[in-house]
Design a protein around this motif. Sequence first.
Motif, mmCIF file in Angstrom:
data_model
loop_
_atom_site.group_PDB
_atom_site.id
_atom_site.type_symbol
_atom_site.label_atom_id
_atom_site.label_comp_id
_atom_site.label_asym_id
_atom_site.label_seq_id
_atom_site.Cartn_x
_atom_site.Cartn_y
_atom_site.Cartn_z
ATOM 1 N N THR A 66 40.861 57.011 -29.357
ATOM 2 C CA THR A 66 42.274 57.307 -29.508
ATOM 3 C C THR A 66 42.907 57.123 -28.542
ATOM 4 O OG1 THR A 66 41.594 59.137 -31.451
ATOM 5 C CG2 THR A 66 43.778 59.226 -30.398
ATOM 6 N N VAL A 67 44.194 56.218 -28.796
ATOM 7 C CA VAL A 67 45.133 55.825 -27.599
ATOM 8 C C VAL A 67 46.448 56.569 -28.312
ATOM 9 C CG1 VAL A 67 46.346 54.137 -26.442
ATOM 10 C CG2 VAL A 67 43.884 53.890 -27.055
ATOM 11 N N ASP A 68 47.194 57.266 -27.369
ATOM 12 C CA ASP A 68 48.553 57.700 -27.832
ATOM 13 C C ASP A 68 49.607 56.792 -27.271
ATOM 14 O OD1 ASP A 68 48.055 60.337 -29.072
ATOM 15 O OD2 ASP A 68 47.361 60.839 -27.153
ATOM 16 N N ALA A 69 50.461 56.312 -28.360
ATOM 17 C CA ALA A 69 51.332 55.402 -27.948
ATOM 18 C C ALA A 69 52.639 55.669 -28.970
ATOM 19 C CB ALA A 69 51.172 53.935 -28.472
ATOM 20 N N PRO A 70 53.332 56.716 -28.661
ATOM 21 C CA PRO A 70 54.489 57.190 -29.381
ATOM 22 C C PRO A 70 55.782 56.154 -29.346
ATOM 23 C CG PRO A 70 54.225 58.763 -27.759
ATOM 24 C CD PRO A 70 53.113 57.937 -27.676
ATOM 25 N N ARG A 71 55.908 55.601 -28.318
ATOM 26 C CA ARG A 71 57.069 54.426 -27.982
ATOM 27 C C ARG A 71 56.491 53.135 -27.780
ATOM 28 N NH1 ARG A 71 60.950 53.734 -28.472
ATOM 29 N NH2 ARG A 71 62.251 53.839 -26.812
ATOM 30 N N ASP A 72 55.744 52.881 -26.660
ATOM 31 C CA ASP A 72 55.512 51.609 -26.278
ATOM 32 C C ASP A 72 54.190 51.068 -27.169
ATOM 33 O OD1 ASP A 72 55.450 49.085 -25.359
ATOM 34 O OD2 ASP A 72 55.624 49.616 -23.224
ATOM 35 N N LEU A 73 54.374 50.698 -28.393
ATOM 36 C CA LEU A 73 53.424 50.083 -29.174
ATOM 37 C C LEU A 73 53.145 48.745 -29.025
ATOM 38 C CD1 LEU A 73 53.705 50.613 -33.174
ATOM 39 C CD2 LEU A 73 51.838 50.895 -31.798
ATOM 40 N N ALA A 74 54.037 47.780 -28.436
ATOM 41 C CA ALA A 74 53.554 46.399 -27.898
ATOM 42 C C ALA A 74 52.632 46.557 -26.881
ATOM 43 C CB ALA A 74 54.814 45.780 -27.598
ATOM 44 N N ALA A 75 53.009 47.211 -25.853
ATOM 45 C CA ALA A 75 51.987 47.225 -24.811
ATOM 46 C C ALA A 75 50.605 47.926 -25.339
ATOM 47 C CB ALA A 75 52.644 48.089 -23.799
ATOM 48 N N ALA A 81 43.908 45.289 -28.581
ATOM 49 C CA ALA A 81 43.798 44.379 -29.563
ATOM 50 C C ALA A 81 42.890 43.172 -29.053
ATOM 51 C CB ALA A 81 44.979 43.902 -30.411
ATOM 52 N N THR A 82 42.069 43.452 -28.220
ATOM 53 C CA THR A 82 41.179 42.394 -27.446
ATOM 54 C C THR A 82 40.229 42.105 -28.492
ATOM 55 O OG1 THR A 82 40.006 44.142 -26.420
ATOM 56 C CG2 THR A 82 42.038 43.411 -25.284
ATOM 57 N N GLU A 83 39.400 40.920 -27.853
ATOM 58 C CA GLU A 83 38.008 40.730 -28.647
ATOM 59 C C GLU A 83 37.147 41.737 -28.762
ATOM 60 O OE1 GLU A 83 36.503 36.826 -27.206
ATOM 61 O OE2 GLU A 83 38.513 36.239 -26.599
ATOM 62 N N ASN A 84 36.440 41.817 -29.967
ATOM 63 C CA ASN A 84 35.413 42.948 -30.199
ATOM 64 C C ASN A 84 36.054 44.049 -30.320
ATOM 65 O OD1 ASN A 84 33.531 40.959 -29.383
ATOM 66 N ND2 ASN A 84 33.944 41.428 -27.274
ATOM 67 N N HIS A 85 37.470 44.333 -30.478
ATOM 68 C CA HIS A 85 37.882 45.747 -30.777
ATOM 69 C C HIS A 85 38.906 45.488 -32.213
ATOM 70 C CE1 HIS A 85 37.070 46.700 -26.688
ATOM 71 N NE2 HIS A 85 37.472 47.665 -26.923
ATOM 72 N N ALA A 86 39.014 46.587 -32.903
ATOM 73 C CA ALA A 86 39.619 46.590 -34.084
ATOM 74 C C ALA A 86 40.512 47.572 -33.998
ATOM 75 C CB ALA A 86 38.909 46.540 -35.319
ATOM 76 N N LEU A 113 57.440 44.417 -31.173
ATOM 77 C CA LEU A 113 56.170 44.777 -31.625
ATOM 78 C C LEU A 113 55.645 43.394 -32.257
ATOM 79 C CD1 LEU A 113 54.341 46.565 -32.940
ATOM 80 C CD2 LEU A 113 55.879 47.002 -34.677
ATOM 81 N N LEU A 114 56.430 42.719 -33.124
ATOM 82 C CA LEU A 114 56.015 41.433 -33.772
ATOM 83 C C LEU A 114 55.263 40.629 -32.867
ATOM 84 C CD1 LEU A 114 59.133 40.875 -36.104
ATOM 85 C CD2 LEU A 114 56.786 41.983 -36.641
ATOM 86 N N GLU A 115 55.972 40.269 -31.553
ATOM 87 C CA GLU A 115 55.575 39.449 -30.684
ATOM 88 C C GLU A 115 54.138 39.717 -30.146
ATOM 89 O OE1 GLU A 115 58.284 39.156 -27.379
ATOM 90 O OE2 GLU A 115 59.934 38.476 -28.612
ATOM 91 N N ALA A 116 54.002 41.052 -29.950
ATOM 92 C CA ALA A 116 52.641 41.566 -29.587
ATOM 93 C C ALA A 116 51.411 41.364 -30.671
ATOM 94 C CB ALA A 116 52.553 43.136 -29.294
ATOM 95 N N LEU A 117 52.032 41.284 -32.148
ATOM 96 C CA LEU A 117 51.072 41.311 -33.050
ATOM 97 C C LEU A 117 50.623 39.849 -33.230
ATOM 98 C CD1 LEU A 117 52.794 43.678 -35.832
ATOM 99 C CD2 LEU A 117 50.551 44.158 -34.554
ATOM 100 N N VAL A 118 51.682 39.096 -32.778
ATOM 101 C CA VAL A 118 51.151 37.467 -33.015
ATOM 102 C C VAL A 118 50.283 37.224 -31.995
ATOM 103 C CG1 VAL A 118 52.268 35.271 -32.675
ATOM 104 C CG2 VAL A 118 53.329 36.860 -34.073
ATOM 105 N N ARG A 119 50.408 37.944 -30.769
ATOM 106 C CA ARG A 119 49.472 37.798 -29.621
ATOM 107 C C ARG A 119 48.027 38.175 -29.635
ATOM 108 N NH1 ARG A 119 53.936 38.899 -26.396
ATOM 109 N NH2 ARG A 119 53.678 40.998 -26.214
ATOM 110 N N ALA A 120 47.932 39.323 -30.718
ATOM 111 C CA ALA A 120 46.691 40.075 -30.635
ATOM 112 C C ALA A 120 45.423 39.047 -30.937
ATOM 113 C CB ALA A 120 46.803 41.086 -31.743
#
Lengths: 181, 181, 181
Positions: A66-75, A81-86, A113-120
Amino acid sequence: MPSPAPRGSVTLVLGGARSGKSRFAEGLVTASGLERVYVATAQAFDDEMRARIAAHRDSRGGAWRTVDAPRDLAAAIDAEATENHAVIVDCLTLWLSNALLADADIEHEAGLLLEALVRARGPVVLVSNEVGSGIVPDNALARAFRDHQGRLNQRVAAIADRVTLVVAGLPLDLKLPKEPS
Amino acid sequence: MPSPAPRGSVTLVLGGARSGKSRFAEGLVTASGLERVYVATAQAFDDEMRARIAAHRDSRGGAWRTVDAPRDLAAAIDAEATENHAVIVDCLTLWLSNALLADADIEHEAGLLLEALVRARGPVVLVSNEVGSGIVPDNALARAFRDHQGRLNQRVAAIADRVTLVVAGLPLDLKLPKEPS
Amino acid sequence: MPSPAPRGSVTLVLGGARSGKSRFAEGLVTASGLERVYVATAQAFDDEMRARIAAHRDSRGGAWRTVDAPRDLAAAIDAEATENHAVIVDCLTLWLSNALLADADIEHEAGLLLEALVRARGPVVLVSNEVGSGIVPDNALARAFRDHQGRLNQRVAAIADRVTLVVAGLPLDLKLPKEPS
């Protein structure tokens, strides 16, 4: 059962309160066979919230980091969201609520957020609430919230590979990945 | 038109307020060709409620036998869902409301209901409201209600043979019975 | 992309707040290749409403002729839904709100609207809100509004050639025109 989310794909799981959307999203991540990361956006301000968070965590079991990210979701997405992780993000509604409480520029942060999703590089499954199908709320803040939520859901849906609405625990696909040719 | 509900089957019909869910559910029961039993969960506390109940009863016509079961739904299903009878339960939302007002153990009573549904020898069609797709309610009681409703809908949907969402009078199937092989 | 609405057809586009329903409806009208008429039912009582109306108008661009019809929708449809014109009505929820504020006979006025839709010689796409999937509203006026909205949506859906629910910008068809044989 849900089919696994492939690498680098973005899935949006929508639903009302207690629709079973989180459990369905968790099923997608588990089926991927990858290491599971739970990105939690909840902030516990009171006992009701603390009880909900604890109940969710207990129902997931120990196989999740579990990772807490109440504000900086992109980071968080960039980091996890690296290889081998879902990754599951649960949920966009609490993230939006946190951003509004912090008086953030929602459109700008949604863009990050959208940019991070595209980069995942690994699959990301985002859970979000449908909040716009009731009567118009009395107060302006609630109206602003549901406008932001609606726009955010539309923007994420537009770039997602798959969008699924969950009703009473049952999935209804609104958008499916194109078949590989 | 809706296809008939087979013997012993459980159908859950979900929908928002005035979505046409009751009429659709009645159509399923009528199409069964069996004797029709209307299990009414409404309790009339005021004139608005009395008017709604009377309007519903008038719109059904005389071909239905009406049984009142504001609290003990399991017993009503055991008594009525017999061979040659098709039962509608209208609706789970009012039943849940009655149970909460009586300070009942909702999870326990929902369990008794599920057991009765599994035992039923004639088709049962249950009507329930979708209440979780609006903005988060201000007061804790309303939030608790929609949590209970969401969980109840999920539990009934999980054991149902068919689950249909009704929007503007039109059915959208979320779960269909398996084809007989 | 949405397929064009054929001449004389009636399409109902349903969705929650900020679901993308108006944009989807506009896409249907644009795809018709006919002259586009935007029948606006909004009445600006305050700055919030004025800002919404202006934002909507800007997002449409100059290719639309705008006709205001906050009350007499039947007359506007008779005048505008002619050959070579495609009409959007945005939206039935504001029209209903205006009618309730004017203490009108809703069932009667809805009947006039349905008759005009049946008479229309060009395609008409109507946008309406789903407002019945939240918790029961506290006040009687809001409950009456959602009852009226639900009934209106059902009546229009019953005569429509196509009914589409929009969720997060994505269409879910509830009713499709019969294939020409």
